[in-house]
Design a protein around this motif. Sequence first.
Motif, PDB file in Angstrom:
ATOM      1  N   ARG A 196       0.942  -1.815  -0.049  1.00 10.48           N
ATOM      2  CA  ARG A 196       0.046   0.040   0.033  1.00 10.48           C
ATOM      3  C   ARG A 196       0.459   1.027  -0.237  1.00 10.48           C
ATOM      4  N   PRO A 199       3.014   3.177  -5.640  1.00 12.22           N
ATOM      5  CA  PRO A 199       1.677   3.914  -5.928  1.00 12.22           C
ATOM      6  C   PRO A 199       0.440   2.600  -6.033  1.00 12.22           C
ATOM      7  N   GLN A 200      -0.842   3.410  -5.955  1.00 14.09           N
ATOM      8  CA  GLN A 200      -2.148   2.569  -5.935  1.00 14.09           C
ATOM      9  C   GLN A 200      -2.678   2.908  -7.469  1.00 14.09           C
ATOM     10  N   ASN A 201      -2.266   4.189  -8.684  1.00 13.78           N
ATOM     11  CA  ASN A 201      -3.595   4.714  -9.653  1.00 13.78           C
ATOM     12  C   ASN A 201      -2.228   3.789 -10.702  1.00 13.78           C
ATOM     13  N   ALA A 202      -2.637   3.454 -11.852  1.00  9.40           N
ATOM     14  CA  ALA A 202      -2.342   3.076 -12.802  1.00  9.40           C
ATOM     15  C   ALA A 202      -1.682   3.370 -13.523  1.00  9.40           C
ATOM     16  N   GLY A 204       0.756   5.341 -11.735  1.00 11.35           N
ATOM     17  CA  GLY A 204       1.840   5.549 -11.033  1.00 11.35           C
ATOM     18  C   GLY A 204       2.524   4.184 -10.769  1.00 11.35           C
TER      19      GLY A 204
END
Length: 252
Positions: A196, A199-202, A204
């Motif tokens: 976690r 990066p969690q978004n595509a 990133g």
Amino acid sequence: MSGPLSGQRALITGSSHGVGRAAAFLFAQQGAEVILHGNQNMADADAAVQEIGPRALGAVQADLMMPGAGRELYTRAADLAGGRIDIVVNNAGIHWETPIDATDETWEANWAGLLQVNVMAVADICRTALPDMIDNGGGSFINIASRAGYRGEDKDHMAYAASKGAVLSLTKTIARQWGDKGVYAYALAPGWINTRMAPQNAAGIAAAANEIPIGRMAEPEEIAAMCAFLASGACASATGSCIDINGASYVR
């Protein structure tokens, strides 16, 4: 259960999720008894204890942002372990963004918080554990640092990089000063890990993968595997070393 860690007792900080959780499970599989640690995610830490079974001696709640919490965490963990902890994995850490154009109040608070969790809590745990390890004939510290401790970090994470550089120096000093007492200390310097904190978004995730020659972030289980190997004592002469685990994104 026999295994390379049979008869060992390990405290693993930040073990309600991510690398710490993976290490707790692997250590138990390899024969160790483990004490977990959590803070806001104690329900997850307690669930992990139940899932691991008899080799989990319990979970301790501690907010490492608080001065002295590292000492208290180790003392409570040692009580659960019957007074003997052979392995400490200092994994808990934070990765706050602190731009140079932040307000003075934010800048100072973020630096203080990062240094408290990433350095002082680690130092306090090591300081409290050292006398016990010496009395018990030795032990091992495995401190999770970062490639940022060597190469630096982006402009918004100077405090994080500085904190991990301090962890590297702390580890080397412990190795040099207490090796003759059977106390070994190792550091790991990961790059991005698929947790976690990554990066969690595509966009990133793609950017992180693009800077890594093998094309992906490390998995928590990979970091846990190196922790278990070092904890086994199979290569005690590696004490004082820092192991890079970053997919060749930073090669020294």
